[in-house]
Scaffold this motif. Sequence first.
Motif, mmCIF file in Angstrom:
data_model
loop_
_atom_site.group_PDB
_atom_site.id
_atom_site.type_symbol
_atom_site.label_atom_id
_atom_site.label_comp_id
_atom_site.label_asym_id
_atom_site.label_seq_id
_atom_site.Cartn_x
_atom_site.Cartn_y
_atom_site.Cartn_z
ATOM 1 N N ARG A 1 0.847 -1.203 0.000
ATOM 2 C CA ARG A 1 0.000 0.000 0.000
ATOM 3 C C ARG A 1 0.878 1.247 0.000
ATOM 4 O O ARG A 1 1.935 1.287 0.617
ATOM 5 C CB ARG A 1 -0.911 0.002 1.210
ATOM 6 C CG ARG A 1 -1.918 -1.118 1.188
ATOM 7 C CD ARG A 1 -2.839 -0.974 2.363
ATOM 8 N NE ARG A 1 -3.828 -2.038 2.346
ATOM 9 C CZ ARG A 1 -5.072 -1.867 2.698
ATOM 10 N NH1 ARG A 1 -5.498 -0.722 3.121
ATOM 11 N NH2 ARG A 1 -5.907 -2.878 2.652
ATOM 12 N N ARG A 2 0.377 2.258 -0.654
ATOM 13 C CA ARG A 2 1.077 3.529 -0.648
ATOM 14 C C ARG A 2 0.705 4.297 0.628
ATOM 15 O O ARG A 2 -0.428 4.236 1.083
ATOM 16 C CB ARG A 2 0.681 4.351 -1.866
ATOM 17 C CG ARG A 2 1.102 3.704 -3.154
ATOM 18 C CD ARG A 2 0.737 4.610 -4.300
ATOM 19 N NE ARG A 2 0.997 3.956 -5.568
ATOM 20 C CZ ARG A 2 0.648 4.420 -6.728
ATOM 21 N NH1 ARG A 2 -0.015 5.555 -6.818
ATOM 22 N NH2 ARG A 2 0.948 3.780 -7.843
ATOM 23 N N LYS A 3 1.649 5.012 1.121
ATOM 24 C CA LYS A 3 1.376 5.803 2.304
ATOM 25 C C LYS A 3 0.742 7.118 1.870
ATOM 26 O O LYS A 3 1.084 7.684 0.851
ATOM 27 C CB LYS A 3 2.667 6.078 3.071
ATOM 28 C CG LYS A 3 3.236 4.815 3.686
ATOM 29 C CD LYS A 3 4.419 5.126 4.532
ATOM 30 C CE LYS A 3 4.968 3.856 5.172
ATOM 31 N NZ LYS A 3 6.118 4.127 6.000
ATOM 32 N N ALA A 4 -0.186 7.592 2.674
ATOM 33 C CA ALA A 4 -0.847 8.867 2.370
ATOM 34 C C ALA A 4 0.095 10.017 2.701
ATOM 35 O O ALA A 4 0.903 9.945 3.611
ATOM 36 C CB ALA A 4 -2.113 8.979 3.208
ATOM 37 N N CYS A 5 -0.028 11.076 1.939
ATOM 38 C CA CYS A 5 0.776 12.271 2.184
ATOM 39 C C CYS A 5 0.244 12.973 3.425
ATOM 40 O O CYS A 5 -0.956 13.157 3.596
ATOM 41 C CB CYS A 5 0.725 13.223 0.997
ATOM 42 S SG CYS A 5 1.429 12.504 -0.486
ATOM 43 N N ALA A 6 1.147 13.404 4.249
ATOM 44 C CA ALA A 6 0.713 14.078 5.487
ATOM 45 C C ALA A 6 0.715 15.559 5.349
ATOM 46 O O ALA A 6 1.250 16.228 4.613
ATOM 47 C CB ALA A 6 1.598 13.642 6.645
#
Length: 72
Positions: free
Chosen positions: A67-72
């Motif tokens: 899974r790709r990590k969400a941008c914070a």
Amino acid sequence: MEVVERATEMAEEGCTTPRSRMYRIPVASVCPPPPRKKLMVVRKRDPPRNGYFQPPDLETLFYAQPRRKACA
């Protein structure tokens, strides 16, 4: 004139159901038997000579992508 008189007599009497024996529904003497169940045919099969199908790339079909990590 006779036809007109007959028509008025019928109108005064009203419509009626024929009651003669010829028009009656015949009475059934014996009830018919219930329908029979169809026979179930069960055949046991031997396993295939070459074995069951085993695809060589089964793991690649179900490969989970990271899974790709969400941008914070």
